[in-house]
Design an enzyme around this catalytic site. Structure first.
Site, PDB file in Angstrom:
ATOM      1  N   PHE A 145      48.702   2.270  56.957  1.00  0.00           N
ATOM      2  CA  PHE A 145      48.682   2.976  55.678  1.00  0.00           C
ATOM      3  C   PHE A 145      50.092   3.476  55.408  1.00  0.00           C
ATOM      4  CE2 PHE A 145      48.444   6.480  52.746  1.00  0.00           C
ATOM      5  CZ  PHE A 145      47.641   5.950  51.757  1.00  0.00           C
ATOM      6  N   ASP A 230      57.661   4.622  60.300  1.00  0.00           N
ATOM      7  CA  ASP A 230      57.075   5.446  59.256  1.00  0.00           C
ATOM      8  C   ASP A 230      56.528   6.711  59.915  1.00  0.00           C
ATOM      9  OD1 ASP A 230      55.474   6.717  57.399  1.00  0.00           O
ATOM     10  OD2 ASP A 230      54.573   4.887  56.600  1.00  0.00           O
ATOM     11  N   LYS A 259      56.048  14.219  53.283  1.00  0.00           N
ATOM     12  CA  LYS A 259      55.037  15.247  53.497  1.00  0.00           C
ATOM     13  C   LYS A 259      55.621  16.585  53.950  1.00  0.00           C
ATOM     14  CE  LYS A 259      51.166  12.083  53.999  1.00  0.00           C
ATOM     15  NZ  LYS A 259      50.725  12.214  52.599  1.00  0.00           N
TER      16      LYS A 259
END
Length: 405
Positions: A145, A230, A259
């Site tokens: 994801f 990531d 984030k």
């Protein structure tokens, strides 16, 4: 149709009438929040055990971050990249140093940062590696994801993420996560990068087998391929280290961050790499009006200052050990099939006989705990790193009660 009677029901009804249904939130309407706790419009308190998918590592309303944002709001919030501003240089310098890298390319969302990494890796492949134009290939893992843009869903294996969004962007090859032999077979002369999550969060907090990340690092170095990590969810303290890669002493060629970098206040993301890679970009080739804006830089600088103390990484380590010990006791008792994770991050596979992940999440919500389900009967726990042991234990007590323990 039942007429809404509570503030919660009225708010949800209006939202469902006027917003696209691209999410299926739990039926709670948050009005305020502090630390690891949220309060809804009815006045009920909930323990936040999701932390905005790690965007809220430092909790809701963190005073240091709020004060940094307020101070910057009074000065200047946006210049666009048409002009310099006085927070940009410090942000890029300090983030590069924090990552042990040389250059930073700031963006806003995680998906933007992944797109930036993809574009940059391709440019590096053509300009430095010498891959023929139009043939650059990036290898990714199944169950990944990395976001929901058209290009990113093109290399997703999640039917919900991919369906109805073709034609898909070429240039990607998918291999099994954790399978080093499959990765080695996939690398060829046109391969420019391997893009991997050190921990697959959305897939259920899936951990790679020991030695996998060092193997990826070794293989990419030997074959002249960029290793892109990531760390949007796994980085910045969540697993107990600055980056999840550090648990196996791995340093990639490029970090993709987001984030928690914005402290749960503003969207901040970045690609961080070497001068050899990011130095290839020239004016006009890539950009973002809001990327690296003064407000974002001010908040992110305070985030970096907090991380440099090591306090949050230590909390994630110590409380994470406690969390996983307690969750481990649930495995094998008929309610929990497996538990995975590292630091204050866990994926819990619930026995499907007890309910779907959504149903378990709703039962926890009724007891004042907010979590998120994924893939069938799996739920994820990722509380803010500021949570106390007492609050964490209370949340675990509610989980045991829901599971019948």
């Amino acid at each position: 149709m039942v007429t809404p009677t509570t503030s919660t029901e009225r708010s949800i009804a209006v939202a469902e009438a006027h917003s696209a249904h691209n999410y299926h939130p739990l039926p709670v309407v948050v009005a305020s929040a502090e630390g690891p706790w949220m309060t809804d419009v009815e006045g009920k308190r909930y323990l936040d055990m999701l932390a905005g998918y790690s965007a809220l590592n430092f909790g809701h309303g963190n005073r240091r971050l709020i004060e940094a944002a307020k101070a910057q709001l009074e000065r200047v919030t946006l210049t666009s990249r048409a002009f310099h501003h006085d927070r940009f240089a410090d942000f890029c310098t300090q983030l590069a140093e924090f990552c042990g890298m040389e250059m930073v390319l700031p963006m806003n969302t995680g998906a933007e940062a992944v797109e930036t990494a993809v574009k940059t890796a391709r440019k590096w492949g053509y300009r430095v590696k010498g891959v023929p134009d139009g043939r650059a290939k990036i290898i990714v893992a199944d169950n990944n994801f990395h976001g929901r843009t058209t290009t990113i869903v093109s290399f997703s294996t999640d039917p919900e993420a991919r369906a109805d969004y073709g034609p898909y962007t070429p240039g990607f090859e998918i291999v099994p996560y954790g399978d080093l032999a499959a990765l080695e077979d996939a690398v060829d002369d046109d391969t420019v990068a391997v893009l991997i999550e050190p921990v697959q969060g959305e897939a259920g907090v899936l951990m790679p087998p020991p030695g996998y990340l060092p193997g990826v690092r070794r293989l990419t170095r030997e074959r002249g391929v960029l290793f892109i990590a990531d760390e949007i969810q796994s980085g910045l303290g969540r697993t107990g280290r600055d980056f999840a890669c550090q648990h196996e002493d791995v340093v990639p060629d490029m970090y993709v961050l987001g984030k928690a970098l914005g402290g749960g206040i503003v969207p901040v993301s970045a690609v961080v790499s070497s001068r050899e890679v990011l130095g290839l970009l020239r004016p006009g080739e890539h950009g973002s009006t809001f990327g690296g804006n003064p407000l974002a830089c001010a908040v992110a600088l305070e985030v970096l200052a907090m991380l440099r103390t090591g306090e949050y990484q230590q909390r994630a380590t110590e409380l994470g050990e406690h969390l996983h010990h307690e969750l481990g006791l649930l495995v094998g008792g008929g309610a929990v099939d497996a538990v995975r994770g590292r630091g204050l991050w866990a994926g819990i596979d619930i026995d499907p006989a007890l309910g779907t992940g959504r149903e378990i999440s709703e039962r926890l919500m009724a007891r004042g705990v907010l979590v998120k389900d994924t893939h069938g009967s799996t739920i994820r726990l990722a509380p803010p790193l500021v949570i106390t042991k007492e609050d964490l234990d209370w949340g675990l007590d509610q989980l045991r009660a829901v599971l019948g323990g």
